[in-house]
Design a protein around this motif. Sequence first.
Motif, short mmCIF file in Angstrom:
data_model
loop_
_atom_site.label_atom_id
_atom_site.label_comp_id
_atom_site.label_asym_id
_atom_site.label_seq_id
_atom_site.Cartn_x
_atom_site.Cartn_y
_atom_site.Cartn_z
N ALA A 3 -37.66 34.88 6.41
CA ALA A 3 -37.41 35.63 5.17
C ALA A 3 -36.05 35.31 4.57
O ALA A 3 -35.88 35.36 3.35
N ALA A 4 -35.08 34.95 5.41
CA ALA A 4 -33.74 34.66 4.90
C ALA A 4 -33.72 33.44 3.99
O ALA A 4 -32.80 33.27 3.19
N GLN A 5 -34.73 32.58 4.13
CA GLN A 5 -34.78 31.35 3.34
C GLN A 5 -35.54 31.52 2.02
O GLN A 5 -35.70 30.56 1.27
N LEU A 6 -36.02 32.71 1.76
CA LEU A 6 -36.80 32.94 0.54
C LEU A 6 -35.87 32.96 -0.68
O LEU A 6 -35.07 33.86 -0.85
N LYS A 12 -38.72 26.01 -12.52
CA LYS A 12 -38.06 27.31 -12.32
C LYS A 12 -38.44 28.27 -13.44
O LYS A 12 -38.68 29.46 -13.20
N GLY A 13 -38.53 27.74 -14.67
CA GLY A 13 -38.93 28.60 -15.78
C GLY A 13 -40.34 29.12 -15.62
O GLY A 13 -40.64 30.26 -15.97
N GLY A 14 -41.23 28.26 -15.09
CA GLY A 14 -42.61 28.69 -14.86
C GLY A 14 -42.70 29.80 -13.85
O GLY A 14 -43.51 30.73 -13.98
N LEU A 15 -41.86 29.72 -12.81
CA LEU A 15 -41.85 30.78 -11.81
C LEU A 15 -41.27 32.06 -12.39
O LEU A 15 -41.81 33.15 -12.18
N LEU A 16 -40.17 31.92 -13.16
CA LEU A 16 -39.53 33.10 -13.74
C LEU A 16 -40.43 33.81 -14.73
O LEU A 16 -40.27 35.02 -14.97
N TYR A 17 -41.35 33.10 -15.33
CA TYR A 17 -42.30 33.73 -16.27
C TYR A 17 -43.13 34.79 -15.54
O TYR A 17 -43.42 35.86 -16.09
N HIS A 18 -43.51 34.48 -14.30
CA HIS A 18 -44.33 35.42 -13.52
C HIS A 18 -43.48 36.39 -12.71
O HIS A 18 -43.83 37.57 -12.57
N PHE A 19 -42.35 35.92 -12.18
CA PHE A 19 -41.50 36.74 -11.33
C PHE A 19 -40.03 36.50 -11.70
O PHE A 19 -39.39 35.58 -11.18
N PRO A 20 -39.50 37.30 -12.60
CA PRO A 20 -38.13 37.10 -13.08
C PRO A 20 -37.05 37.23 -12.00
O PRO A 20 -35.96 36.69 -12.16
N THR A 21 -37.35 37.96 -10.92
CA THR A 21 -36.36 38.15 -9.86
C THR A 21 -37.03 38.00 -8.50
O THR A 21 -38.27 38.09 -8.38
N LYS A 22 -36.21 37.80 -7.48
CA LYS A 22 -36.73 37.72 -6.12
C LYS A 22 -37.39 39.03 -5.72
O LYS A 22 -38.43 39.04 -5.04
N GLU A 23 -36.80 40.15 -6.12
CA GLU A 23 -37.36 41.45 -5.80
C GLU A 23 -38.77 41.61 -6.37
O GLU A 23 -39.66 42.15 -5.73
N GLN A 24 -38.98 41.12 -7.59
CA GLN A 24 -40.30 41.21 -8.20
C GLN A 24 -41.30 40.29 -7.51
O GLN A 24 -42.49 40.59 -7.43
N LEU A 25 -40.81 39.17 -7.00
CA LEU A 25 -41.67 38.27 -6.23
C LEU A 25 -42.15 38.96 -4.95
O LEU A 25 -43.34 38.93 -4.63
N THR A 79 -34.94 42.74 2.14
CA THR A 79 -34.43 42.56 0.78
C THR A 79 -33.84 43.86 0.24
O THR A 79 -32.73 43.90 -0.28
N GLU A 80 -34.62 44.91 0.36
CA GLU A 80 -34.21 46.23 -0.14
C GLU A 80 -35.13 47.25 0.51
O GLU A 80 -36.33 47.28 0.21
N PRO A 81 -34.63 48.07 1.44
CA PRO A 81 -35.48 49.00 2.18
C PRO A 81 -36.42 49.83 1.32
O PRO A 81 -37.55 50.09 1.73
N LYS A 82 -35.97 50.24 0.13
CA LYS A 82 -36.82 51.10 -0.70
C LYS A 82 -38.05 50.36 -1.22
O LYS A 82 -39.00 50.99 -1.70
N MET A 83 -38.08 49.02 -1.08
CA MET A 83 -39.22 48.26 -1.57
C MET A 83 -40.47 48.42 -0.71
O MET A 83 -41.56 48.00 -1.09
#
Length: 202
Positions: free
Chosen positions: A21-24, A37-50, A115-119
């Motif tokens: 997970a640390a390498q994500l 990178k733009g194609g990925l950001l279109y679907h998932f703007p942030t790592k948290e959203q991914l 990434t973020e416990p509340k997720m």
Amino acid sequence: MMNKRNLILDCAEQLIRTDGAAQLTLEKVAERAKVSKGGLLYHFPTKEQLVAGMIERTIESFERDVQSARASLPEGPGRNALAFMMAALDGQWKSTSARPNPVDLLVSTLTAFSTEPKMVLPIRKAYVRWQQLLEEDGLDPVQATITRLAIDGLTYTEMFGFNAFTEKRRQEVLEALRNMCMGTNSSHPRSQGRGPKRENNE
């Protein structure tokens, strides 16, 4: 053909399984998915959203398979519990858009927590739904809870490769779980008749 969103999620899950997970990172996922990178950001703007997308897809896929298994079973007590077991343990994972690996819920959970416990909140909410599904199944609520915990235990044991038992023993465990799901308490033949005899003192 798999759509780009699912392709990205698949590659993110594969990356976590192979590299941790640390390498994500968005860059590494884009490279593995062979998208810009733009194609990925279109679907998932942030790592948290991914990561949130991984969790959402895995929960939806599992719940779809619970419903599919439930539809194949006759009505009666234990129907929901047995469907839950089939989806978790009997290779019932199906999807029209992707092929989730049973380990993905664990991958998503651990990644979300790191990434973020509340997720992990969507997973907690899913478990509330699943617990309610089993408790409203015509079984004793305690027995239904024990059944779910046993299914969870076997699922995670197999995910980690800690199942230090034979396939024959696994099938015996599954049969015992099926009996529990149906509200029966039949014991393993080897355990019958081994309890201490009561003396009649009357």
